[in-house]
Motif scaffolding. Structure first.
Motif, mmCIF file in Angstrom:
data_model
loop_
_atom_site.group_PDB
_atom_site.id
_atom_site.type_symbol
_atom_site.label_atom_id
_atom_site.label_comp_id
_atom_site.label_asym_id
_atom_site.label_seq_id
_atom_site.Cartn_x
_atom_site.Cartn_y
_atom_site.Cartn_z
ATOM 1 N N LEU A 230 0.843 -1.087 0.055
ATOM 2 C CA LEU A 230 -0.142 -0.070 0.109
ATOM 3 C C LEU A 230 0.848 1.412 0.053
ATOM 4 N N PRO A 231 1.901 1.475 0.988
ATOM 5 C CA PRO A 231 2.569 2.648 0.900
ATOM 6 C C PRO A 231 3.232 2.881 -0.427
ATOM 7 N N TYR A 232 3.780 1.654 -1.185
ATOM 8 C CA TYR A 232 4.550 2.133 -2.313
ATOM 9 C C TYR A 232 3.729 2.493 -3.307
ATOM 10 N N VAL A 233 2.612 1.682 -3.332
ATOM 11 C CA VAL A 233 1.590 2.377 -4.552
ATOM 12 C C VAL A 233 1.285 3.642 -4.491
ATOM 13 N N GLN A 234 1.183 4.172 -3.269
ATOM 14 C CA GLN A 234 0.637 5.383 -2.946
ATOM 15 C C GLN A 234 1.873 6.391 -3.198
ATOM 16 N N LYS A 235 3.158 5.757 -2.909
ATOM 17 C CA LYS A 235 4.164 6.799 -3.423
ATOM 18 C C LYS A 235 4.247 7.187 -4.805
ATOM 19 N N LEU A 236 3.962 5.958 -5.555
ATOM 20 C CA LEU A 236 3.994 6.250 -6.977
ATOM 21 C C LEU A 236 2.682 6.591 -7.642
ATOM 22 N N ARG A 237 1.806 6.976 -6.878
ATOM 23 C CA ARG A 237 0.516 7.540 -7.041
ATOM 24 C C ARG A 237 -0.340 6.514 -7.988
ATOM 25 N N GLY A 238 -0.223 5.122 -7.526
ATOM 26 C CA GLY A 238 -0.628 3.832 -8.431
ATOM 27 C C GLY A 238 -2.056 3.530 -8.261
ATOM 28 N N HIS A 239 -2.600 4.222 -6.897
ATOM 29 C CA HIS A 239 -4.014 3.616 -6.733
ATOM 30 C C HIS A 239 -4.935 4.371 -7.906
ATOM 31 N N VAL A 240 -5.970 3.544 -7.943
ATOM 32 C CA VAL A 240 -7.017 4.012 -8.689
ATOM 33 C C VAL A 240 -7.685 5.277 -8.148
ATOM 34 N N ASN A 241 -7.727 6.239 -9.318
ATOM 35 C CA ASN A 241 -8.478 7.409 -8.823
ATOM 36 C C ASN A 241 -9.140 7.959 -10.141
ATOM 37 N N VAL A 242 -10.080 8.928 -9.949
ATOM 38 C CA VAL A 242 -10.659 9.561 -11.042
ATOM 39 C C VAL A 242 -10.364 11.106 -10.948
ATOM 40 N N ASP A 243 -9.473 11.281 -11.850
ATOM 41 C CA ASP A 243 -8.983 12.569 -11.802
ATOM 42 C C ASP A 243 -9.669 13.787 -12.627
ATOM 43 N N LEU A 244 -10.827 13.462 -13.168
ATOM 44 C CA LEU A 244 -11.513 14.520 -13.941
ATOM 45 C C LEU A 244 -11.917 15.913 -13.074
ATOM 46 N N LEU A 245 -12.276 15.603 -11.876
ATOM 47 C CA LEU A 245 -12.578 16.942 -11.030
ATOM 48 C C LEU A 245 -11.247 17.634 -10.755
ATOM 49 N N PRO A 246 -10.242 17.004 -10.409
ATOM 50 C CA PRO A 246 -9.092 17.606 -10.118
ATOM 51 C C PRO A 246 -8.447 18.516 -11.406
ATOM 52 N N MET A 247 -8.621 17.817 -12.611
ATOM 53 C CA MET A 247 -8.244 18.347 -13.815
ATOM 54 C C MET A 247 -9.091 19.752 -14.086
ATOM 55 N N TRP A 248 -10.210 19.551 -13.754
ATOM 56 C CA TRP A 248 -11.045 20.744 -14.276
ATOM 57 C C TRP A 248 -10.966 21.898 -13.245
ATOM 58 N N LEU A 249 -10.528 21.438 -11.889
ATOM 59 C CA LEU A 249 -10.538 22.634 -11.168
ATOM 60 C C LEU A 249 -9.369 23.502 -11.063
ATOM 61 N N PRO A 250 -9.457 24.811 -10.611
ATOM 62 C CA PRO A 250 -8.150 25.611 -10.854
ATOM 63 C C PRO A 250 -7.310 25.375 -9.610
ATOM 64 N N ARG A 251 -6.073 25.807 -9.453
ATOM 65 C CA ARG A 251 -5.209 25.362 -8.486
ATOM 66 C C ARG A 251 -5.704 25.764 -7.022
ATOM 67 N N GLY A 252 -6.260 26.687 -6.694
ATOM 68 C CA GLY A 252 -6.848 26.904 -5.377
ATOM 69 C C GLY A 252 -7.794 25.765 -4.683
ATOM 70 N N PRO A 253 -8.937 25.732 -5.656
ATOM 71 C CA PRO A 253 -9.757 24.531 -5.089
ATOM 72 C C PRO A 253 -9.308 23.199 -5.295
ATOM 73 N N ARG A 254 -8.249 22.838 -6.239
ATOM 74 C CA ARG A 254 -7.624 21.732 -6.557
ATOM 75 C C ARG A 254 -6.985 21.499 -5.125
ATOM 76 N N THR A 255 -6.229 22.461 -4.694
ATOM 77 C CA THR A 255 -5.457 22.095 -3.393
ATOM 78 C C THR A 255 -6.431 21.891 -2.149
ATOM 79 N N VAL A 256 -7.367 22.410 -2.059
ATOM 80 C CA VAL A 256 -8.482 22.330 -1.195
ATOM 81 C C VAL A 256 -8.762 20.745 -1.174
ATOM 82 N N LEU A 257 -9.365 20.345 -2.404
ATOM 83 C CA LEU A 257 -9.987 18.981 -2.712
ATOM 84 C C LEU A 257 -8.690 18.193 -2.273
ATOM 85 N N ALA A 258 -7.407 18.267 -2.637
ATOM 86 C CA ALA A 258 -6.116 17.300 -2.468
ATOM 87 C C ALA A 258 -6.234 17.261 -0.792
#
Length: 182
Positions: free
Chosen positions: A76-104
């Motif tokens: 688990l930690p290694y996969v997290q380090k590589l950002r290998g866990h399944v994610n849906v990044d449509l919302l983060p890609m759509w958001l500008p920097r500030g709200p994206r940071t809050v979401l993260a």
């Protein structure tokens, strides 16, 4: 004479901490890979013993299960380090920097909370197995505290990597979701 400012010293300490946690996660990845390899070799040995030698197997199936659970938890930690866990990044890609940071920050915080609960119950389960001397009901009968220990350890190491990701985000060493600004 070179003087080190408190900012540079703390920056160096944070970098050292992040590198150390990254190293721990990488070691976990290697251990996980070795556990998977071991389970494959044990499975091959089991097939040979059962179908070529026509003998019964006692410990192999259970050991393979424990190794695969362990590989999953320690990976688990290694996969997290590589950002290998399944994610849906449509919302983060759509958001500008500030709200994206809050979401993260929200995602990392909630992840740490949920995994802390899972780590606590994993610890509780391990502790009960340890205290009561639980053993597997199989013919082999290994103590169950050994595989149960992998739950709190795996979740704990995963939380550690999430905390490192959070620290990297808060100190500007990483971008939210690894995405650059548009």
């Amino acid at each position: 004479m070179t003087q080190t400012s408190p900012t540079n010293a703390s920056r160096g300490a944070v970098d050292t901490l992040l590198r150390t946690i990254g190293w721990i996660s990488t070691v976990c990845g290697w251990i996980s890979a070795l556990m998977i390899l071991s389970s494959v070799l044990i499975t091959c040995q089991m097939i040979f013993v059962r179908f070529v030698l026509r003998q019964s197997t006692i410990w192999q199936t259970e050991m393979v299960i424990y190794l695969m659970v362990g590989a999953t938890m320690l990976g688990l930690p290694y996969v997290q380090k590589l950002r290998g866990h399944v994610n849906v990044d449509l919302l983060p890609m759509w958001l500008p920097r500030g709200p994206r940071t809050v979401l993260a920050l929200l995602v990392l915080g909630l992840g740490i909370v949920v995994l802390s609960i899972m780590a606590w119950y994993g610890y509780e389960n391990w502790h009960i197995a340890w205290e009561r001397g639980w053993r597997s009901p199989s013919v082999w009968g290994p103590p169950l505290w050994l595989p149960y220990l992998l739950l709190p350890v795996g979740f704990g190491l995963f939380i550690l990597q999430l905390l490192a990701d959070l620290l990297a985000l808060l100190t500007g060493r990483d971008t939210p979701f690894g995405l650059e600004d548009k």
